[in-house]
Design an enzyme around this catalytic site. Sequence first.
Site, PDB file in Angstrom:
ATOM      1  N   HIS A 198       5.150 -29.615 -18.027  1.00  0.00           N
ATOM      2  CA  HIS A 198       6.446 -29.708 -18.719  1.00  0.00           C
ATOM      3  C   HIS A 198       7.437 -28.738 -18.079  1.00  0.00           C
ATOM      4  O   HIS A 198       7.099 -27.593 -17.815  1.00  0.00           O
ATOM      5  CB  HIS A 198       6.249 -29.346 -20.201  1.00  0.00           C
ATOM      6  CG  HIS A 198       7.423 -29.655 -21.066  1.00  0.00           C
ATOM      7  ND1 HIS A 198       8.563 -28.886 -21.066  1.00  0.00           N
ATOM      8  CD2 HIS A 198       7.639 -30.667 -21.940  1.00  0.00           C
ATOM      9  CE1 HIS A 198       9.433 -29.415 -21.924  1.00  0.00           C
ATOM     10  NE2 HIS A 198       8.899 -30.502 -22.462  1.00  0.00           N
ATOM     11  N   CYS A 236      10.966 -34.402 -18.709  1.00  0.00           N
ATOM     12  CA  CYS A 236      11.643 -34.136 -19.980  1.00  0.00           C
ATOM     13  C   CYS A 236      13.148 -34.141 -19.722  1.00  0.00           C
ATOM     14  O   CYS A 236      13.698 -33.191 -19.143  1.00  0.00           O
ATOM     15  CB  CYS A 236      11.197 -32.798 -20.561  1.00  0.00           C
ATOM     16  SG  CYS A 236      12.060 -32.419 -22.103  1.00  0.00           S
ATOM     17  N   HIS A 263       9.400 -37.350 -21.788  1.00  0.00           N
ATOM     18  CA  HIS A 263      10.039 -36.898 -23.032  1.00  0.00           C
ATOM     19  C   HIS A 263      11.486 -37.351 -22.959  1.00  0.00           C
ATOM     20  O   HIS A 263      12.226 -36.898 -22.075  1.00  0.00           O
ATOM     21  CB  HIS A 263      10.034 -35.368 -23.119  1.00  0.00           C
ATOM     22  CG  HIS A 263       8.723 -34.793 -23.527  1.00  0.00           C
ATOM     23  ND1 HIS A 263       8.535 -33.439 -23.688  1.00  0.00           N
ATOM     24  CD2 HIS A 263       7.546 -35.371 -23.829  1.00  0.00           C
ATOM     25  CE1 HIS A 263       7.282 -33.209 -24.064  1.00  0.00           C
ATOM     26  NE2 HIS A 263       6.657 -34.364 -24.149  1.00  0.00           N
ATOM     27  N   ASP A 308      11.804 -37.447 -27.851  1.00  0.00           N
ATOM     28  CA  ASP A 308      11.702 -36.012 -28.115  1.00  0.00           C
ATOM     29  C   ASP A 308      12.826 -35.633 -29.078  1.00  0.00           C
ATOM     30  O   ASP A 308      13.592 -36.496 -29.508  1.00  0.00           O
ATOM     31  CB  ASP A 308      11.801 -35.277 -26.772  1.00  0.00           C
ATOM     32  CG  ASP A 308      11.213 -33.885 -26.818  1.00  0.00           C
ATOM     33  OD1 ASP A 308      10.578 -33.539 -27.823  1.00  0.00           O
ATOM     34  OD2 ASP A 308      11.393 -33.139 -25.842  1.00  0.00           O
ATOM     35  N   HIS A 309      12.918 -34.353 -29.372  1.00  0.00           N
ATOM     36  CA  HIS A 309      13.865 -33.811 -30.356  1.00  0.00           C
ATOM     37  C   HIS A 309      14.969 -34.763 -30.803  1.00  0.00           C
ATOM     38  O   HIS A 309      15.773 -35.238 -30.006  1.00  0.00           O
ATOM     39  CB  HIS A 309      14.594 -32.590 -29.789  1.00  0.00           C
ATOM     40  CG  HIS A 309      13.668 -31.503 -29.390  1.00  0.00           C
ATOM     41  ND1 HIS A 309      14.114 -30.300 -28.914  1.00  0.00           N
ATOM     42  CD2 HIS A 309      12.318 -31.421 -29.400  1.00  0.00           C
ATOM     43  CE1 HIS A 309      13.077 -29.527 -28.639  1.00  0.00           C
ATOM     44  NE2 HIS A 309      11.977 -30.193 -28.921  1.00  0.00           N
ATOM     45  N   TYR A 322      11.967 -32.372 -35.001  1.00  0.00           N
ATOM     46  CA  TYR A 322      10.841 -33.285 -35.156  1.00  0.00           C
ATOM     47  C   TYR A 322      10.834 -34.031 -36.488  1.00  0.00           C
ATOM     48  O   TYR A 322       9.784 -34.293 -37.051  1.00  0.00           O
ATOM     49  CB  TYR A 322       9.521 -32.540 -34.932  1.00  0.00           C
ATOM     50  CG  TYR A 322       9.287 -32.273 -33.465  1.00  0.00           C
ATOM     51  CD1 TYR A 322       8.760 -33.270 -32.647  1.00  0.00           C
ATOM     52  CD2 TYR A 322       9.642 -31.069 -32.875  1.00  0.00           C
ATOM     53  CE1 TYR A 322       8.566 -33.058 -31.296  1.00  0.00           C
ATOM     54  CE2 TYR A 322       9.460 -30.836 -31.523  1.00  0.00           C
ATOM     55  CZ  TYR A 322       8.915 -31.847 -30.740  1.00  0.00           C
ATOM     56  OH  TYR A 322       8.735 -31.638 -29.398  1.00  0.00           O
TER      57      TYR A 322
HETATM   58  C1  DNO Z   1       9.453 -29.072 -27.309  1.00  0.00           C
HETATM   59  C2  DNO Z   1       8.340 -29.537 -26.482  1.00  0.00           C
HETATM   60  C3  DNO Z   1       7.636 -28.408 -25.791  1.00  0.00           C
HETATM   61  C4  DNO Z   1       6.397 -28.916 -25.115  1.00  0.00           C
HETATM   62  C5  DNO Z   1       5.655 -27.887 -24.352  1.00  0.00           C
HETATM   63  C6  DNO Z   1       4.614 -28.535 -23.496  1.00  0.00           C
HETATM   64  O1  DNO Z   1       9.689 -29.569 -28.334  1.00  0.00           O
HETATM   65  O2  DNO Z   1       8.755 -30.499 -25.597  1.00  0.00           O
HETATM   66  O3  DNO Z   1       7.302 -27.469 -26.732  1.00  0.00           O
HETATM   67  O4  DNO Z   1       5.524 -29.400 -26.071  1.00  0.00           O
HETATM   68  O5  DNO Z   1       6.485 -27.144 -23.561  1.00  0.00           O
HETATM   69  O6  DNO Z   1       3.643 -27.606 -23.187  1.00  0.00           O
END
Ligand code: DNO
Length: 344
Positions: A198, A236, A263, A308-309, A322
């Site tokens: 990541h 990401c 992500h 993601d977020h 989340y």
């Molecule tokens: C944030 C996530 C990160 C991710 C870690 C992977 O919300 O994308 O916390 O889980 O960095 O190790």
Amino acid sequence: MKWTFRWFGHNDPVPLAHVTQIPGLDDVTTSLLDVPAGVAWPAQAIRERKALLAKHGLTWTVVESIPVTEAIKTARPDRDVHLAAWIETMERLAAEGVTTVCYNFMPVFDWWRSTFDRVLDDGSNAMAYDQVDVDRTDVRAGVEQRIAWAQGYSAAEMEEAFAPYDAMDESDLLGNLAYFLEAVTPTAERLGVRLALHPDDPPWPIFGLPRIVGDEASIARILDLTPSPAHGLTFCTGSLGANPDNDLVAMARRFAPRVAFVHARNVRHHGVRSFHEVAHHRAAGDVDLPTVLRVFAEAGVSVPLRPDHGRMIWGETGIQGYGLYDRALGLAYLQGIWEALNVE
Ligand code: DNO
């Protein structure tokens, strides 16, 4: 793409009974947060998590994350013990069909935000990052738990965590990542596991700590450490997209063969090292997710992808970034794009 959705386990306020109602979703991304970092996850606990998901009609193929300990990141003498535990965890997960392993190599902290509930114009709220605020934070005085990953650190724990980095620079950290990869990649290859590093979030050094996974050049350098197909990237879009200098479309094109996990997240910039998170839709922010998806479709990338977020909308509360609703909307948007690209 394999559409997946992050769920934090028993402390996640989002019930699996609701996750399973998201259309087009059959997989969950999760991890065992209760096991202390550096210890191998018990096979029984892995099977229980898998069985729980199965009860809701969901599979588990992606782990996020197996934590990489500070011992590994700072080359402490006990790092080999931690590495052995990391490998054992990976073996036990692979035995249950979890073959995508997300991890990060950020010193001390995982991702960082300066504001957790900035109210946006539409009345929703989202996380934000402003360097001026971060610079004003005396992090060595300790931090409380505001973020999903965080244990919270006391001032003494913080001192202990920071100390080894006083003597380390980026190339030392890169060397420790190379050592980690040398240790874990052969087993990943044997098991058919894809490791998915990541990026740093945000993708620049914070609190004087080195960070090494932030832009095209640094990622290329890391991917070149070993050509093994097991050594891949979590693409990401939110982490990388926080830096307007990152050309996400070019990076998606260049790294496509090494992308092991996606992500999908969107941010809106408002100045240097200043941004807030927004809905996944192109018009909402500065990350062009439809074009990134088109690049992946053209390159034949078919890997797990999760929204993601998101923002907190419709009065939802819970783990920042989340919530169920905005991530589910994001997933529907992304799936619609993917279907229109006619790839599956
Ligand atoms: C944030 C996530 C990160 C991710 C870690 C992977 O919300 O994308 O916390 O889980 O960095 O190790």
